[in-house]
Design an enzyme around this catalytic site. Structure first.
Site, PDB file in Angstrom:
ATOM      1  N   LEU A  62      54.979  36.785  35.887  1.00 23.68           N
ATOM      2  CA  LEU A  62      55.427  37.870  36.575  1.00 23.68           C
ATOM      3  C   LEU A  62      54.797  37.715  37.941  1.00 23.68           C
ATOM      4  CD1 LEU A  62      52.857  40.189  37.488  1.00 23.68           C
ATOM      5  CD2 LEU A  62      53.216  40.875  35.312  1.00 23.68           C
ATOM      6  N   PHE A 110      61.492  29.877  48.434  1.00 26.01           N
ATOM      7  CA  PHE A 110      59.992  29.537  48.882  1.00 26.01           C
ATOM      8  C   PHE A 110      60.266  28.279  49.675  1.00 26.01           C
ATOM      9  CE2 PHE A 110      59.166  31.728  44.946  1.00 26.01           C
ATOM     10  CZ  PHE A 110      57.720  32.319  45.020  1.00 26.01           C
ATOM     11  N   CYS A 156      47.158  34.795  43.132  1.00 26.29           N
ATOM     12  CA  CYS A 156      47.248  33.668  42.033  1.00 26.29           C
ATOM     13  C   CYS A 156      47.269  32.430  42.941  1.00 26.29           C
ATOM     14  CB  CYS A 156      48.580  33.924  41.507  1.00 26.29           C
ATOM     15  SG  CYS A 156      48.447  35.283  40.222  1.00 26.29           S
TER      16      CYS A 156
HETATM   17  N1  LIG Z   1      48.634  39.415  39.186  1.00 27.08           N
HETATM   18  C1  LIG Z   1      49.511  38.532  39.146  1.00 27.08           C
HETATM   19  O1  LIG Z   1      50.681  38.577  39.747  1.00 27.08           O
HETATM   20  C2  LIG Z   1      49.537  37.572  37.953  1.00 27.08           C
HETATM   21  C3  LIG Z   1      50.645  36.855  37.667  1.00 27.08           C
HETATM   22  C4  LIG Z   1      50.567  35.918  36.747  1.00 27.08           C
HETATM   23  C5  LIG Z   1      49.380  35.799  36.135  1.00 27.08           C
HETATM   24  N2  LIG Z   1      48.053  36.461  36.487  1.00 27.08           N
HETATM   25  C6  LIG Z   1      46.962  36.183  35.961  1.00 27.08           C
HETATM   26  O2  LIG Z   1      46.585  37.212  34.999  1.00 27.08           O
HETATM   27  C7  LIG Z   1      45.188  37.486  34.880  1.00 27.08           C
HETATM   28  C8  LIG Z   1      44.928  38.939  35.256  1.00 27.08           C
HETATM   29  O3  LIG Z   1      45.346  39.289  36.721  1.00 27.08           O
HETATM   30  P1  LIG Z   1      45.356  40.538  37.357  1.00 27.08           P
HETATM   31  O4  LIG Z   1      45.951  40.459  38.431  1.00 27.08           O
HETATM   32  O5  LIG Z   1      46.217  41.543  36.299  1.00 27.08           O
HETATM   33  O6  LIG Z   1      44.039  40.918  37.476  1.00 27.08           O
HETATM   34  P2  LIG Z   1      43.211  42.373  37.758  1.00 27.08           P
HETATM   35  O7  LIG Z   1      41.953  41.886  38.697  1.00 27.08           O
HETATM   36  O8  LIG Z   1      44.314  43.018  38.298  1.00 27.08           O
HETATM   37  O9  LIG Z   1      42.857  42.983  36.361  1.00 27.08           O
HETATM   38  C9  LIG Z   1      42.015  42.506  35.471  1.00 27.08           C
HETATM   39  C10 LIG Z   1      41.482  43.695  34.808  1.00 27.08           C
HETATM   40  O10 LIG Z   1      40.596  43.182  33.644  1.00 27.08           O
HETATM   41  C11 LIG Z   1      39.641  44.227  33.627  1.00 27.08           C
HETATM   42  N3  LIG Z   1      38.374  43.612  32.875  1.00 27.08           N
HETATM   43  C12 LIG Z   1      37.551  42.608  33.246  1.00 27.08           C
HETATM   44  N4  LIG Z   1      36.915  42.204  32.306  1.00 27.08           N
HETATM   45  C13 LIG Z   1      37.030  43.187  31.346  1.00 27.08           C
HETATM   46  C14 LIG Z   1      36.501  43.030  29.856  1.00 27.08           C
HETATM   47  N5  LIG Z   1      35.808  42.257  29.396  1.00 27.08           N
HETATM   48  N6  LIG Z   1      37.001  43.798  28.979  1.00 27.08           N
HETATM   49  C15 LIG Z   1      38.287  44.666  29.486  1.00 27.08           C
HETATM   50  N7  LIG Z   1      38.671  44.643  30.848  1.00 27.08           N
HETATM   51  C16 LIG Z   1      38.076  43.699  31.619  1.00 27.08           C
HETATM   52  C17 LIG Z   1      39.372  44.677  34.973  1.00 27.08           C
HETATM   53  O11 LIG Z   1      38.520  45.755  35.047  1.00 27.08           O
HETATM   54  C18 LIG Z   1      40.586  44.580  35.517  1.00 27.08           C
HETATM   55  O12 LIG Z   1      41.175  46.107  35.480  1.00 27.08           O
HETATM   56  C19 LIG Z   1      44.414  36.416  35.578  1.00 27.08           C
HETATM   57  O13 LIG Z   1      44.283  35.398  35.079  1.00 27.08           O
HETATM   58  C20 LIG Z   1      45.735  36.198  36.674  1.00 27.08           C
HETATM   59  O14 LIG Z   1      45.505  34.597  37.112  1.00 27.08           O
HETATM   60  C21 LIG Z   1      48.338  37.145  37.494  1.00 27.08           C
END
Ligand SMILES: NC(=O)c1ccc[n+]([C@@H]2O[C@H](COP(=O)([O-])OP(=O)(O)OC[C@H]3O[C@@H](n4cnc5c(N)ncnc54)[C@H](O)[C@@H]3O)[C@@H](O)[C@H]2O)c1
Length: 441
Positions: free
Chosen positions: A146, A247, A258
């Site tokens: 996403l 891009f 990311c």
């Molecule tokens: N943000 C993006 O656009 C995006 C897109 C694709 C992939 N990703 C990947 O997805 C993953 C998450 O990204 P994000 O942006 O949502 O991260 P984020 O930092 O917004 O959210 C992570 C959440 O996990 C929680 N957390 C941490 N440890 C925990 C645990 N042990 N138990 C329960 N909750 C816990 C945190 O409190 C936080 O709310 C990453 O690996 C990222 O690279 C992100």
């Protein structure tokens, strides 16, 4: 079917709310108590268009949030969506992944399917399998693609679904094909592969897009020194189907939660396998330099910028998000502040402004505390009296502003367009000195 989603950030929240809207019974688990309380009250702790409305619709019905892992035992499927930030050396820090795995291990009841949506280095899903050895659980790699700012749309209309399985885990394949049935019916491509291929697809996709950006940014410097116009170059290149126009806009570089960390992680993954990753290293290097190059361009125009005041339009790393992580706008603000400039910052997204207040520890009532930085809730106040306007985000709403009226409000009439969003001729006609990227126009 009962589903748990671990991690209620940008990815986990979309997943939890999206699956609840499909009719699944979803429990979101997060370690952040304040976030959980907000969510249960129907308040979204982050900004993503349409998300809060959908949260409000399903909370307390098909959807609930908790800090307790106990609910895991009732769920058939668990989506793992915790953060995977970079450590000080640029490697992926897996502490949240492993801590979540250790917690869920204690509460697994009957046969379960764990789906890894977080972006993890090649080999991590297999490591998780070893860590959860002895539990009645199958593990699937299902990377997320996403885009913040478009996340709900991307959840509902993915380009492809990648599922990486261990060859013996046949139950989870059936379960996931069931969950994603809506997409399969729409003929959205489903790639079934092994863990490692699935993990690499995610990094390869992000690295390729980042490389496209750094490629055009590198050429923008050449255009800047010659009579070439990089916007026209991008447009003409993009008309070639093999290249594609996305891009390929020159600017002040990519940011966000990311690309920067994933590119650095991929470099480290290559190096730990004795591979020297020349292209990806260059992508990262060009990106790091781009913002500094733009900063030098601004400095060169004034000679000395200490005491100058700039309006920086764009705080988040892209439009329609509140995410400030690795934002080019914030990096530029830091460089300008260190050189003695005063900054008046603005972003169309209120939560992005709130996050900036919190990040810089600003006092909202005074709009100033310890830094020469002010954040404003409207554009007119932001630009009034400034010595230059700097565009840091590709937000088309800026094109709808009244730039003739703004012209009369600023002290010096100059625009540094770090995202090449304006028509230079229009700005010249109003009377601005206009400096975009990769063009003498
Ligand atoms: N943000 C993006 O656009 C995006 C897109 C694709 C992939 N990703 C990947 O997805 C993953 C998450 O990204 P994000 O942006 O949502 O991260 P984020 O930092 O917004 O959210 C992570 C959440 O996990 C929680 N957390 C941490 N440890 C925990 C645990 N042990 N138990 C329960 N909750 C816990 C945190 O409190 C936080 O709310 C990453 O690996 C990222 O690279 C992100």
């Amino acid at each position: 079917m009962k589903i748990s989603v671990i991690g209620a950030g940008y990815v986990g929240l979309i997943q939890a709310v999206g699956l609840a809207s499909f009719g699944f019974e979803v429990t979101g688990i997060d370690i952040d108590d304040s976030k959980v309380k907000m969510l249960n009250n129907g308040v979204c702790p982050l900004y993503e268009g349409g998300l809060e409305e959908l949260l409000k619709k399903h909370i307390g019905e098909k959807l609930q949030f908790t800090t307790s892992y106990k609910k895991i035992k009732d769920s058939q499927v668990i989506f793992l969506c915790v953060g995977t930030p970079q450590d000080e050396e640029g490697n992926t820090d897996l502490k949240y992944i492993f801590s979540a795995a250790d917690k869920l291990k204690k509460h697994i009841g009957d046969s379960k399917c764990l789906v890894v949506k977080s972006t993890v280095p090649i080999g991590t899903t297999r490591l998780l399998k070893e860590r959860l050895n002895g539990c009645n659980i199958e593990i699937v790699s299902n990377p997320e693609f996403l885009r913040e700012g478009m996340a709900l749309n991307d959840f509902l209309n993915p380009d492809r679904i990648i599922l990486g399985f261990d060859k013996n885990d046949l139950t989870s394949k059936e379960i996931l094909e069931g969950i994603y049935q809506k997409f399969i019916e729409k003929n959205i491509p489903l790639i079934i592969t092994n863990y490692e291929t699935s993990e690499l697809i995610k990094y390869a996709s992000n690295a390729f897009l980042a490389t496209k950006i750094s490629f055009i940014n590198e050429l923008s410097k050449l255009a800047d020194k010659t009579n070439a116009d990089i916007k026209t170059v991008s447009h003409a290149m993009g008309l070639d189907d093999r290249i594609g126009k996305k891009f390929l806009n020159a600017g002040i570089g990519y940011g966000g939660s990311c690309f920067p960390k994933d590119i650095k992680s991929l470099i480290k993954q290559c190096e730990s396998n004795d591979i020297n990753p020349r292209i990806i290293t260059a992508t990262d290097d060009v990106n790091e330099r781009q913002i500094k190059w733009f900063f030098e361009k601004i400095k060169k125009h004034y000679g000395d910028i200490s005491g100058k005041t700039f309006a920086v339009l764009g705080l988040a790393f892209k439009p329609d998000t509140d995410d400030l992580r690795e934002s080019a706008g914030i990096k530029l603000i830091d460089l300008l502040l260190k050189s003695g400039a005063t900054i008046k910052g603005f972003d169309y997204v209120q939560k992005a402004r709130d996050n900036a207040y919190n990040m810089y520890n600003l006092d909202k009532s005074k709009a100033f505390y310890g830094y020469n930085l002010y954040i404003f809730d409207n554009l007119v106040e932001t630009v009034t009296g400034v010595d230059g306007i700097i565009i840091t985000v590709e937000d088309n709403r800026l094109n709808n502003e009244n730039w003739t009226k703004i012209f009369n409000l600023t002290h010096e009439k100059i625009i540094f367009d770090g995202r090449n969003i304006f028509d230079s001729e229009k700005m010249h006609n109003i009377g601005y000195v206009y400096m975009g990227i990769g063009s003498k126009k």
